[in-house]
Design a protein around this motif. Structure first.
Motif, PDB file in Angstrom:
ATOM      1  N   LEU A   1      11.855   8.657  -8.508  1.00 39.45           N
ATOM      2  CA  LEU A   1      12.083   8.981  -7.101  1.00 39.45           C
ATOM      3  C   LEU A   1      11.967  10.489  -6.866  1.00 39.45           C
ATOM      4  CD1 LEU A   1      12.749   7.652  -4.399  1.00 39.45           C
ATOM      5  CD2 LEU A   1      15.183   8.007  -4.913  1.00 39.45           C
ATOM      6  N   THR A   2      12.493  11.270  -7.803  1.00 37.96           N
ATOM      7  CA  THR A   2      12.432  12.731  -7.687  1.00 37.96           C
ATOM      8  C   THR A   2      10.991  13.213  -7.686  1.00 37.96           C
ATOM      9  OG1 THR A   2      14.571  12.998  -8.782  1.00 37.96           O
ATOM     10  CG2 THR A   2      13.104  14.903  -8.759  1.00 37.96           C
ATOM     11  N   ILE A   3      10.172  12.673  -8.582  1.00 38.32           N
ATOM     12  CA  ILE A   3       8.762  13.073  -8.673  1.00 38.32           C
ATOM     13  C   ILE A   3       8.013  12.673  -7.409  1.00 38.32           C
ATOM     14  CG2 ILE A   3       6.589  12.601  -9.879  1.00 38.32           C
ATOM     15  CD1 ILE A   3       8.278  12.449 -12.486  1.00 38.32           C
TER      16      ILE A   3
ATOM     17  N   ARG B   1       3.330  17.702   0.515  1.00 36.99           N
ATOM     18  CA  ARG B   1       2.410  17.255   1.561  1.00 36.99           C
ATOM     19  C   ARG B   1       3.051  17.238   2.945  1.00 36.99           C
ATOM     20  NH1 ARG B   1      -0.612  12.209  -1.592  1.00 36.99           N
ATOM     21  NH2 ARG B   1      -1.395  13.468  -3.328  1.00 36.99           N
ATOM     22  N   GLY B   2       4.297  17.728   3.038  1.00 33.72           N
ATOM     23  CA  GLY B   2       4.962  17.800   4.330  1.00 33.72           C
ATOM     24  C   GLY B   2       5.395  16.450   4.859  1.00 33.72           C
ATOM     25  N   GLU B   3       5.715  15.514   3.975  1.00 35.02           N
ATOM     26  CA  GLU B   3       6.111  14.164   4.385  1.00 35.02           C
ATOM     27  C   GLU B   3       7.600  13.948   4.133  1.00 35.02           C
ATOM     28  OE1 GLU B   3       1.795  12.082   3.233  1.00 35.02           O
ATOM     29  OE2 GLU B   3       3.510  11.944   1.867  1.00 35.02           O
ATOM     30  N   GLU B   4       8.178  12.997   4.871  1.00 39.87           N
ATOM     31  CA  GLU B   4       9.596  12.702   4.724  1.00 39.87           C
ATOM     32  C   GLU B   4       9.873  12.059   3.361  1.00 39.87           C
ATOM     33  OE1 GLU B   4      12.314  13.185   6.714  1.00 39.87           O
ATOM     34  OE2 GLU B   4      10.995  14.478   7.891  1.00 39.87           O
ATOM     35  N   PRO B   5      10.960  12.444   2.698  1.00 41.64           N
ATOM     36  CA  PRO B   5      11.272  11.850   1.392  1.00 41.64           C
ATOM     37  C   PRO B   5      11.781  10.417   1.527  1.00 41.64           C
ATOM     38  CG  PRO B   5      13.038  13.313   2.068  1.00 41.64           C
ATOM     39  CD  PRO B   5      11.941  13.472   3.089  1.00 41.64           C
ATOM     40  N   PHE B   6      11.701   9.662   0.431  1.00 45.14           N
ATOM     41  CA  PHE B   6      12.259   8.306   0.391  1.00 45.14           C
ATOM     42  C   PHE B   6      13.735   8.386   0.011  1.00 45.14           C
ATOM     43  CE2 PHE B   6       7.745   7.572  -0.860  1.00 45.14           C
ATOM     44  CZ  PHE B   6       7.368   6.805   0.235  1.00 45.14           C
TER      45      PHE B   6
ATOM     46  N   LEU C   1      10.192   3.528  -1.886  1.00 46.93           N
ATOM     47  CA  LEU C   1       8.992   4.011  -2.576  1.00 46.93           C
ATOM     48  C   LEU C   1       8.087   2.848  -2.982  1.00 46.93           C
ATOM     49  CD1 LEU C   1       7.180   6.018  -4.112  1.00 46.93           C
ATOM     50  CD2 LEU C   1       8.818   5.902  -6.012  1.00 46.93           C
ATOM     51  N   ASP C   2       8.684   1.818  -3.588  1.00 49.90           N
ATOM     52  CA  ASP C   2       7.899   0.666  -4.035  1.00 49.90           C
ATOM     53  C   ASP C   2       7.239  -0.044  -2.852  1.00 49.90           C
ATOM     54  OD1 ASP C   2       8.509   1.090  -6.702  1.00 49.90           O
ATOM     55  OD2 ASP C   2      10.252  -0.240  -6.680  1.00 49.90           O
ATOM     56  N   ASP C   3       7.977  -0.208  -1.758  1.00 52.87           N
ATOM     57  CA  ASP C   3       7.420  -0.855  -0.570  1.00 52.87           C
ATOM     58  C   ASP C   3       6.252  -0.047  -0.012  1.00 52.87           C
ATOM     59  OD1 ASP C   3       9.272  -2.862  -0.795  1.00 52.87           O
ATOM     60  OD2 ASP C   3      10.627  -2.080   0.743  1.00 52.87           O
ATOM     61  N   TRP C   4       6.402   1.260   0.003  1.00 50.06           N
ATOM     62  CA  TRP C   4       5.341   2.129   0.517  1.00 50.06           C
ATOM     63  C   TRP C   4       4.097   2.051  -0.365  1.00 50.06           C
ATOM     64  CZ3 TRP C   4       2.887   6.446  -1.592  1.00 50.06           C
ATOM     65  CH2 TRP C   4       2.078   7.180  -0.715  1.00 50.06           C
ATOM     66  N   GLN C   5       4.296   2.043  -1.704  1.00 48.99           N
ATOM     67  CA  GLN C   5       3.155   1.947  -2.615  1.00 48.99           C
ATOM     68  C   GLN C   5       2.429   0.621  -2.450  1.00 48.99           C
ATOM     69  OE1 GLN C   5       5.056   2.724  -6.423  1.00 48.99           O
ATOM     70  NE2 GLN C   5       4.396   4.863  -6.392  1.00 48.99           N
ATOM     71  N   ASP C   6       3.194  -0.457  -2.268  1.00 46.31           N
ATOM     72  CA  ASP C   6       2.571  -1.765  -2.056  1.00 46.31           C
ATOM     73  C   ASP C   6       1.762  -1.778  -0.760  1.00 46.31           C
ATOM     74  OD1 ASP C   6       3.663  -2.697  -4.398  1.00 46.31           O
ATOM     75  OD2 ASP C   6       5.366  -3.703  -3.424  1.00 46.31           O
ATOM     76  N   MET C   7       2.313  -1.155   0.276  1.00 44.86           N
ATOM     77  CA  MET C   7       1.631  -1.126   1.565  1.00 44.86           C
ATOM     78  C   MET C   7       0.343  -0.306   1.475  1.00 44.86           C
ATOM     79  SD  MET C   7       3.187   0.096   5.250  1.00 44.86           S
ATOM     80  CE  MET C   7       3.390   1.784   4.664  1.00 44.86           C
ATOM     81  N   GLN C   8       0.405   0.832   0.782  1.00 50.36           N
ATOM     82  CA  GLN C   8      -0.785   1.663   0.607  1.00 50.36           C
ATOM     83  C   GLN C   8      -1.856   0.937  -0.180  1.00 50.36           C
ATOM     84  OE1 GLN C   8      -0.194   4.107   3.020  1.00 50.36           O
ATOM     85  NE2 GLN C   8      -1.310   5.391   1.571  1.00 50.36           N
TER      86      GLN C   8
END
Length: 725
Positions: free
Chosen positions: A649-651, A659-664, A670-677
């Motif tokens: 999660l830290t990495i 990249r100027g994006e909101e953290p998880f 994180l896992d849900d976002w990776q699956d969606m991508q």
């Protein structure tokens, strides 16, 4: 009828030359079992029918032995030393993690260790089949033991003791006897239960999942065929010469030919057997898996689920051709793979990957270009970037006489001309993750950057050397050049990068390449095919690309574990060696600027947030890989998993911050976002690849440090100045 009686009856009918040895093994099989395992074995006595060799297989064996001895690049005979190596390799193929056989079993087979070579020379396959049959019987016993333990209730397992289990048992000693193996298997079951509990499954779900896994594997084992034993035995034998020499059964040959024609509708991944697992060797550029982005080389497939099915099919222990059939399917349908990631701490760590099947289209493997701009002290450098996923050619269009047929060299020539029209100051050629392809395209591609001259040497088993040359004196691009490579750059990519380096035509940047410097031919047999190594590549400077690969002029570390991926990670790989160099031009001598280029690169990377993050990831993965055991204590295991999850999660959040994006907030997010991508195959990452950016920065350094290159001199001018340098 007892196990020993049934097996002996079967083998007396086959006139088994090792019947006395096998009788001892079979009797030992019964006597060394625990009472529970013995009862289980009896109950499945009729479930496994020992397989026997066929006349066609014996003939194929003799042909394979002759081909290996007289046509393989490696000059090696079949003797007692080879017999012992084949014996060990065969057992490693059948029981690579040392979880089915005991030291008692190994001792009982000691009589055949030194005689397999002479038997293989003459097509006497029975010794190998006897070993195979015993291993299958042992697998059945172990799986039944595991099923009994699970059915007795996983709630009875003790997770409070201070026990550990080895992550990788390939180098471990064989357990002494069946009782010791029972203890090992209880640990294995506890490890699997722990992993699933920590992933949120309850005991009922875990019980169902494990029973489904072991029962499925048991079913496959009972269905063993003669061809399975023969293919395993021949691959252990052929693999003694080198890891790229292998036997294809008639069914495997069919799949191989389909894959070579790229007409397969599937996920675009090259797979191979790895003990009980099916392992990803590489991804086909432009294929569904490559575009989806989650599947990686060295991942091992655990299960496969179709989009219209609720439950996944566990494929551990399955034959490679059957796994391929399960993954293959209609275009635009989705297949979900459960895999053990290549960087997983142990085999209980899995993730699921959904991939939409499609054809691998030639146009999606095509070279592409882009332009990046870098500001330096008030001056803007425009750097052209050309990405080459593979070395391709539309052979059919070529044969049909189409003057506009697609090929790597033709496409890159057009891209270079377009970039020159845009006024670029230099070119970065990106062949990272390029696993090779058409050899003549690598030869022709080098020719775009040099006047006529040799590009690669090919030596066969008779020590005859053939030199491929660029015979076209025209040069498409004579300016500054950087070639990006990584560990997955192989074969034709290494030929291209090595030639550019030898000619002093450009700098090679990245990580050590794969080291695939051999050439194979597929030869038909009376039964199946033999893929055999017949030649070896050498650079124009004389050094082989085999084993060592291409060493970059400026190195960038990689996440890839070189101990697992690469030619030097493979057993019996042909060694690096050297032949005479062939005369070739040296366009530029970088010795006067390379040290300064490296200093600038190191200073820049030390301050680059993406590189610092990459180094953290590499250190994290290294720590994971160096962990040789995992705890079976629930409290310790929970603490360890929390530590790993926090690191992930830290990495991930550090990258989002860059990249100027909101953290998880959580790992689940994180896992849900990776699956969606990953599910959105049409999505693109607009962020500049910082390694490409660094290639551009090294180019800008070159231009700043040496004005001879800044003016984009002709090759002859560069040669003259290099010689006077």
């Amino acid at each position: 009828m007892s196990i020993a009686e049934r097996i002996m009856t079967r083998h007396s009918e086959l006139d088994n030359p090792l019947k006395h040895l096998f009788r001892a093994v079979s009797i030992g099989l019964v006597l060394t079992l625990s009472a529970q395992a013995s009862a289980t074995a009896e109950s499945t006595d009729t479930a496994y029918e020992p397989v026997a060799p066929t006349v066609d297989q014996a003939r194929a064996n003799i042909l394979i032995a002759r081909q290996l001895q007289f046509t393989h690049f490696r000059d090696m005979g079949i003797n007692d030393d080879l017999s012992s190596d084949v014996f060990d390799a065969y057992l490693d193929y059948l029981d690579g993690q040392h979880i089915y056989l005991t030291q008692e079993d190994i001792n009982q087979f000691s009589a055949v260790r030194d005689s397999l070579g002479s038997a293989l020379k003459t097509g006497q396959l029975q010794p190998g089949f006897d070993i195979y049959n015993l291993v299958q019987q042992r697998i059945i016993e172990r799986l039944n033991f595991a099923i009994n333990v699970i059915e007795s209730g996983i709630d009875k397992l003790d997770f409070e003791t201070d026990e550990q289990i080895l992550v990788d048992r390939s180098e471990a000693d064989w357990e002494a006897d069946a009782a010791a193996l029972d203890n090992l298997w209880i640990k294995r079951i506890k490890n699997a239960v722990l992993a699933q509990r920590l992933n949120g499954s309850d005991d009922e779900e875990i019980t169902k999942a494990l029973l489904r896994r072991y029962e499925g594997q048991l079913k496959r084992t009972r269905q063993a065929r003669s061809e399975d034993a023969f293919q395993a035995y021949m691959n252990a034998f052929a693999g003694m010469w080198d890891p790229h020499t292998s036997y294809f059964s008639p069914r495997t040959s069919e799949n191989f030919n389909i894959n070579m024609s790229l007409s397969l509708e599937g996920i675009g991944a090259v797979l191979q057997s790895d003990n009980e697992y099916t392992k990803v060797v590489r991804l086909v550029p432009g294929g569904p898996a490559s575009k989806q982005g989650q599947l990686q080389p060295a991942d091992r497939i655990v299960s496969v689920r179709q989009e219209d099915k609720e439950e996944a099919v566990n494929v551990i222990g399955w034959r490679l051709d059957e796994v391929v059939d399960l993954i293959r399917g209609p275009k635009q349908s989705t297949v979900t793979l459960e895999v053990i990631p290549s960087d997983a701490a142990d085999e209980t760590v899995t993730k699921t990957i959904a991939i939409k099947r499609d054809e691998v289209k030639l146009e999606e493997q095509s070279a592409s270009s882009d332009v990046i701009e870098l500001d330096r002290s008030g001056k803007t450098f425009r750097i052209g970037v050309i990405t080459i996923p593979t070395f391709y050619a539309d052979f059919k269009a070529m044969q049909d006489g189409d003057p506009n047929y697609k090929s790597t060299t033709r496409d890159v020539r057009n891209l270079i001309n377009d970039l020159k029209q845009e006024g670029i100051d230099g070119i970065v050629m990106d062949v990272r993750n390029n696993g090779g392809g058409a050899l003549h395209e690598a030869n022709d591609l080098v020719g775009l950057f040099i006047e006529e001259g040799p590009t690669v040497q090919i030596r066969n088993s008779n020590n005859d050397v053939k030199v491929l040359e660029d015979q076209d004196p025209s040069v498409t691009y004579d300016g500054p050049l950087v070639v990006l490579v990584n560990r997955m750059s192989a074969s034709a990519s290494e030929i291209f990068a090595g030639a550019i380096q030898d000619y002093g035509r450009g700098l090679v940047v990245g990580s050590q390449t794969f080291g695939k410097g051999t050439v194979q031919a597929v030869r038909p047999l009376n039964h199946g095919q033999l893929k055999i190594t017949q030649s070896k590549f050498y650079r124009v400077s004389g050094g082989s690309t085999q084993h060592k690969g291409v060493i970059p002029d400026i190195e960038i570390p990689s996440r890839v574990d070189k101990t697992r991926i690469g030619e030097d990670a493979l057993d019996h790989a042909l060694p690096w060696d050297q032949i005479e160099a062939v005369p070739h031009e040296r366009y530029f001598d970088f010795s006067g600027v390379i040290d300064e280029l490296r200093v600038r690169h190191d200073e820049r990377f030390a301050e680059h947030p993406e590189f610092r993050l990459l180094q953290k990831e590499i250190d994290f993965l290294k720590q994971q890989r160096e962990k040789t055991t995992v705890s079976l204590n629930l409290v310790e295991r929970e603490a360890y998993q929390s530590q790993v999850e926090r690191a992930r999660l830290t990495i991930a959040n550090a990258r989002r911050e860059i990249r100027g994006e909101e953290p998880f907030d959580t790992l689940e997010q994180l896992d849900d976002w990776q699956d969606m991508q990953a599910a959105d195959v049409d999505s693109t990452d607009d962020d500049l690849d910082f390694i490409i950016e660094e290639g551009g920065n090294i180019m800008a350094d070159m231009l700043e440090l040496d004005q001879r290159m800044a003016s984009i001199l002709t090759p002859k001018q560069i040669t003259a100045q290099a010689r006077s340098h």
